[in-house]
Design a protein around this motif. Structure first.
Motif, mmCIF file in Angstrom:
data_model
loop_
_atom_site.group_PDB
_atom_site.id
_atom_site.type_symbol
_atom_site.label_atom_id
_atom_site.label_comp_id
_atom_site.label_asym_id
_atom_site.label_seq_id
_atom_site.Cartn_x
_atom_site.Cartn_y
_atom_site.Cartn_z
ATOM 1 N N SER A 180 0.816 -1.212 0.000
ATOM 2 C CA SER A 180 0.000 0.000 0.000
ATOM 3 C C SER A 180 0.853 1.267 0.000
ATOM 4 O O SER A 180 0.344 2.353 -0.243
ATOM 5 C CB SER A 180 -0.930 0.000 1.220
ATOM 6 O OG SER A 180 -0.168 -0.126 2.418
ATOM 7 N N SER A 181 2.145 1.137 0.273
ATOM 8 C CA SER A 181 3.027 2.306 0.289
ATOM 9 C C SER A 181 4.142 2.127 -0.745
ATOM 10 O O SER A 181 4.467 1.009 -1.158
ATOM 11 C CB SER A 181 3.624 2.501 1.689
ATOM 12 O OG SER A 181 4.449 1.400 2.037
ATOM 13 N N TYR A 182 4.718 3.254 -1.138
ATOM 14 C CA TYR A 182 5.808 3.207 -2.116
ATOM 15 C C TYR A 182 7.029 2.491 -1.557
ATOM 16 O O TYR A 182 7.783 1.845 -2.287
ATOM 17 C CB TYR A 182 6.188 4.629 -2.544
ATOM 18 C CG TYR A 182 5.130 5.299 -3.383
ATOM 19 C CD1 TYR A 182 4.926 4.908 -4.708
ATOM 20 C CD2 TYR A 182 4.337 6.307 -2.860
ATOM 21 C CE1 TYR A 182 3.955 5.523 -5.488
ATOM 22 C CE2 TYR A 182 3.362 6.926 -3.631
ATOM 23 C CZ TYR A 182 3.172 6.530 -4.947
ATOM 24 O OH TYR A 182 2.214 7.127 -5.713
ATOM 25 N N LYS A 183 7.211 2.598 -0.259
ATOM 26 C CA LYS A 183 8.357 1.941 0.368
ATOM 27 C C LYS A 183 8.254 0.428 0.230
ATOM 28 O O LYS A 183 9.237 -0.254 -0.100
ATOM 29 C CB LYS A 183 8.431 2.344 1.839
ATOM 30 C CG LYS A 183 9.630 1.759 2.570
ATOM 31 C CD LYS A 183 9.652 2.225 4.017
ATOM 32 C CE LYS A 183 10.842 1.627 4.759
ATOM 33 N NZ LYS A 183 10.875 2.071 6.179
ATOM 34 N N ASP A 184 7.044 -0.093 0.463
ATOM 35 C CA ASP A 184 6.850 -1.538 0.321
ATOM 36 C C ASP A 184 7.028 -1.978 -1.126
ATOM 37 O O ASP A 184 7.629 -3.023 -1.409
ATOM 38 C CB ASP A 184 5.455 -1.929 0.813
ATOM 39 C CG ASP A 184 5.293 -1.707 2.311
ATOM 40 O OD1 ASP A 184 6.325 -1.654 3.007
ATOM 41 O OD2 ASP A 184 4.141 -1.583 2.775
ATOM 42 N N GLN A 185 6.494 -1.195 -2.039
ATOM 43 C CA GLN A 185 6.614 -1.546 -3.451
ATOM 44 C C GLN A 185 8.072 -1.537 -3.907
ATOM 45 O O GLN A 185 8.523 -2.442 -4.620
ATOM 46 C CB GLN A 185 5.787 -0.572 -4.297
ATOM 47 C CG GLN A 185 4.291 -0.638 -4.021
ATOM 48 C CD GLN A 185 3.522 0.412 -4.797
ATOM 49 O OE1 GLN A 185 4.084 1.107 -5.648
ATOM 50 N NE2 GLN A 185 2.232 0.545 -4.498
ATOM 51 N N LEU A 186 8.801 -0.502 -3.489
ATOM 52 C CA LEU A 186 10.203 -0.405 -3.884
ATOM 53 C C LEU A 186 11.026 -1.532 -3.272
ATOM 54 O O LEU A 186 11.865 -2.151 -3.943
ATOM 55 C CB LEU A 186 10.765 0.958 -3.455
ATOM 56 C CG LEU A 186 12.234 1.240 -3.822
ATOM 57 C CD1 LEU A 186 12.414 1.198 -5.337
ATOM 58 C CD2 LEU A 186 12.669 2.598 -3.271
ATOM 59 N N GLY A 187 10.765 -1.828 -1.993
ATOM 60 C CA GLY A 187 11.507 -2.904 -1.341
ATOM 61 C C GLY A 187 11.235 -4.251 -1.981
ATOM 62 O O GLY A 187 12.160 -5.054 -2.187
ATOM 63 N N PHE A 188 9.965 -4.501 -2.316
ATOM 64 C CA PHE A 188 9.638 -5.776 -2.944
ATOM 65 C C PHE A 188 10.255 -5.880 -4.337
ATOM 66 O O PHE A 188 10.754 -6.936 -4.741
ATOM 67 C CB PHE A 188 8.117 -5.923 -3.031
ATOM 68 C CG PHE A 188 7.672 -7.219 -3.642
ATOM 69 C CD1 PHE A 188 7.733 -8.399 -2.921
ATOM 70 C CD2 PHE A 188 7.211 -7.258 -4.953
ATOM 71 C CE1 PHE A 188 7.331 -9.601 -3.484
ATOM 72 C CE2 PHE A 188 6.808 -8.458 -5.525
ATOM 73 C CZ PHE A 188 6.868 -9.629 -4.786
#
Length: 215
Positions: free
Chosen positions: A127-135
């Motif tokens: 749900s956040s850009y941080k999670d998307q970037l990390g994944f």
């Protein structure tokens, strides 16, 4: 021809008309009839309906010279139909109806409090850009590692053949991607189960259905 059983009043029921009542009055004192049939005739005189079996038994046993024609006797009479007995509910059916009633009560309660109960926030993955970037970085690193491992393995096995080494790298990349996909599915399913368990616990704690006794 078999004679009707006087004790059996089941079957077709006729409404008592004046000709039938007059015949029953005569039959109650007819000496050609047995005492049992005379008692039946006396009893039927005060009723509004007459079983056809009993009426025919009285007509058959009465004096042929004085009895009326059977067709004329029944003329003007209507058929009387009795309602069947209500079906008794089994214990299994009662339990099923009870469960359905509880489900209906829960739905009604949820409908009543939907405007005052805060909506549940569903946590969506990434749900956040941080999670998307990390994944994304994690998947890219895993696929790159799989490519290197496959490339090195095939290069060692096939005497440094460039084509086979590249094929091994692609195979390692695909396997790494499949592993990441499988891990993602497992993680998502586990999160959904945890969320569903929490929701069920909260709804059970906030509502206790009332059970009504069967009348």
């Amino acid at each position: 021809m078999d004679q009707p059983d006087p004790k059996n009043g089941a079957g077709l029921i006729l409404s008592a008309t004046e000709p039938i009542r007059s015949f029953l009055a005569l039959a109650s004192g007819d000496r050609h009839l047995s005492e049992e049939l005379r008692e039946i005739a006396t009893d039927l005189r005060s009723k509004n309906t007459v079983p056809y079996r009993l009426l025919r038994a009285l007509w058959t046993g009465s004096d042929p010279s004085t009895r009326p024609d059977l067709l004329g006797l029944c003329s003007g009479s209507d058929f009387v139909f009795t309602s069947p007995k209500p079906r008794e509910k089994t214990e299994e059916l009662k339990l099923r109806l009870l469960k359905l009633r509880e489900i209906a009560e829960r739905k009604e309660y949820a409908e009543l409090v939907k405007d005052i109960t805060p909506k549940k926030q569903v946590e969506e993955p990434f749900s956040s850009y941080k999670d998307q970037l990390g994944f994304g970085l994690h998947v890219g690193l895993t696929m790159f590692t799989g490519y290197l491992v496959g490339y090195a393995s095939f290069r060692a096995l096939f005497n440094r053949n460039p084509a086979l080494s590249a094929a091994g790298g692609i195979l390692g990349l695909v396997l790494a991607m499949l592993v990441e996909t499988l891990l993602f599915i497992i993680k998502t399913s586990k999160d959904d189960q945890i969320q569903s368990s929490k929701s069920f616990t909260q709804s059970s704690a906030s509502f206790t259905p009332t059970t009504k006794k069967n009348q």
